[in-house]
Design a protein around this motif. Structure first.
Motif, mmCIF file in Angstrom:
data_model
loop_
_atom_site.group_PDB
_atom_site.id
_atom_site.type_symbol
_atom_site.label_atom_id
_atom_site.label_comp_id
_atom_site.label_asym_id
_atom_site.label_seq_id
_atom_site.Cartn_x
_atom_site.Cartn_y
_atom_site.Cartn_z
ATOM 1 N N ASN A 22 0.824 -1.215 0.000
ATOM 2 C CA ASN A 22 0.000 0.000 0.000
ATOM 3 C C ASN A 22 0.856 1.262 0.000
ATOM 4 N N VAL A 25 2.556 1.603 -3.523
ATOM 5 C CA VAL A 25 1.587 2.070 -4.526
ATOM 6 C C VAL A 25 1.328 3.563 -4.342
ATOM 7 N N ARG A 43 -3.133 -1.088 -9.966
ATOM 8 C CA ARG A 43 -3.417 -1.819 -8.721
ATOM 9 C C ARG A 43 -3.751 -3.279 -9.002
#
Length: 443
Positions: A22, A25, A43
């Motif tokens: 997370n 990203v 994603r």
């Protein structure tokens, strides 16, 4: 830069720097002008590759004469991205997946482009011939490759939970969880927030068990939502919200959260307290404490005092000063694999055994801060018994001042069970895997 190149950069960051998915990203996409469609594809590829890494590597090993441990990680990542698209993404033509993978490889290492092209085309010609071991041949190996979980972990779960339970758990770990948020009741109501989010084009699923929880869909970049910027909600899984409910803090109380970062539970506790009282939020990392402060400010919370302190040490100034103490202990994280699939690859049995000692030490230290008749809550985001029930058993044996309190009266009906402690599983409760135990210090 196209979506696949972003995915490559993120996956390389995760492999080389052991970055959380997370965070990797968000770091790669922050401030970038990327369409919502490309953001979703990035994603999809990143999490799809992470979820299926063992399976993809098994295929690469069958197609290549070069051993995996002799390959450049950059080449492996490009092959994983190409194969994932071919195998799992029907909307992307196979020739496009091959072509894009080769083009990216040419820019990174032109000499390896032919190798990538050959492996991917070899798969298209021979995919029917590649078979993983069957259930009958080798149950553990079949499940490990099929669901991309380390062999040691599959073997452990089979022994503890049995075949049917384990297969359902493995499947659930590879499913994409819904985006769960917590309504900030200090600034808005559930009904008002739903209307606000609808006005911003966000789909809202109200079918939740915790009152302040909502699920979101078609969000795009959540940080760009005005409702987010205005602090009307906090991203938090529904299982995590149960911790605040079980702690049951009251206005004016003194609460100590000994392992507070990143602060989701801390801010929820403040919310339940109606922003009245005192919360001491501690962690060993200054940058994580800064994050708690930033979130608290955005949410309009004023009762949190952050402190840099190691929970494995005793603070004599806090002994018997807290009405309630939360130990959201550092753990293996094997209950949140569906959110951070990379976790399943960098844990070992030794890691679990080592961390249980830390968990018990922290729990023992934190217990000293509790007043008589005060409350101590222990929670983890893992499903491993060694880190949960076994830690509680050892603690109770070492300190007869504490007794276990039934958590069921404090939580929604869906999560209630016969046991006094709460253990959630992704495939049963459709939440993160989570453990919560409530203890009272006897007078």
């Amino acid at each position: 830069m196209n979506a696949r190149k972003y995915a490559y950069k993120i996956l390389l960051d995760i492999e080389q720097n052991q970055a959380f998915s997370n965070i990797a990203v968000n770091k790669a996409l922050k401030g970038e002008e990327i369409s919502p469609v490309d953001r979703r594809l990035i994603r999809e590829i990143v999490y799809g590759v992470l979820e299926n890494k063992i399976y993809l590597d098994f295929i690469i090993s069958k197609l290549s004469k070069t051993k995996m441990n002799k390959m450049d990680m950059k080449v492996i990542i490009i092959l994983r991205i190409g194969l994932y698209q071919i195998i799992f993404l029907d909307k992307i033509p196979a020739f496009a997946a091959v072509s894009e993978s080769v083009n990216i490889m040419k820019k990174i290492n032109p000499r390896a482009a032919g190798f990538v092209n050959g492996i991917l085309r070899n798969y298209l010609r021979n995919k029917e011939k590649i078979q993983i071991p069957s259930l009958q041949e080798n149950l553990e190996m079949h499940l490990s490759i099929q669901y991309s979980h380390p062999l040691w972990l599959v073997t452990k779960w089979l022994k503890e939970f049995g075949q049917d339970f384990t297969i359902k758990l493995l499947k659930a770990n590879n499913e994409t969880p819904k985006l769960s948020i917590r309504v900030n009741t200090l600034k808005t109501t559930r009904e008002k927030l739903i209307k606000t989010l609808h006005a911003e084009g966000v789909e809202v699923d109200e079918n939740t068990n915790v009152e302040e929880c909502l699920y979101l869909d078609h969000v795009g970049n959540i940080e760009e939502l005005k409702a987010y910027q205005d602090g009307l909600f906090q991203i938090q899984d529904e299982s995590s919200m149960l911790v605040g409910l079980v702690l049951d803090p009251k206005d004016k109380e003194v609460i100590v959260d000994v392992c507070a970062a990143p602060g989701g539970k801390t801010t929820h506790i403040a919310q339940i307290m109606n922003n009245e009282g005192k919360i001491i939020a501690r962690d060993i990392y200054p940058h994580k404490l800064n994050l708690i402060q930033q979130n608290a400010k955005k949410l309009g919370i004023k009762i949190i005092k952050v402190q840099e302190f190691d929970a494995q040490k005793i603070d004599t100034d806090l002994i018997q000063k807290a009405d309630k103490v939360l130990v959201d202990a550092p753990c293996s994280g094997l209950g949140i694999i569906r959110r951070k699939p990379e976790l399943k690859y960098n844990k070992t049995l030794d890691h679990i055994q080592q961390i249980t000692k830390i968990q018990l030490d922290i729990l023992k230290n934190a217990s000293q801060y509790v007043k008589k008749d005060g409350i101590l809550v222990y929670s983890t985001c893992t499903i491993e018994k060694e880190e949960n029930i076994e830690v509680i058993k050892k603690f109770i044996e070492s300190d007869e001042q504490f007794e276990i309190i039934d958590v069921n009266p404090y939580i929604p009906k869906k999560f209630r069970a016969e046991e006094k402690m709460l253990q959630l599983y992704p495939h049963i409760h459709n939440t993160d895997g989570f453990f919560i135990c409530k203890l009272r210090k006897k007078s």
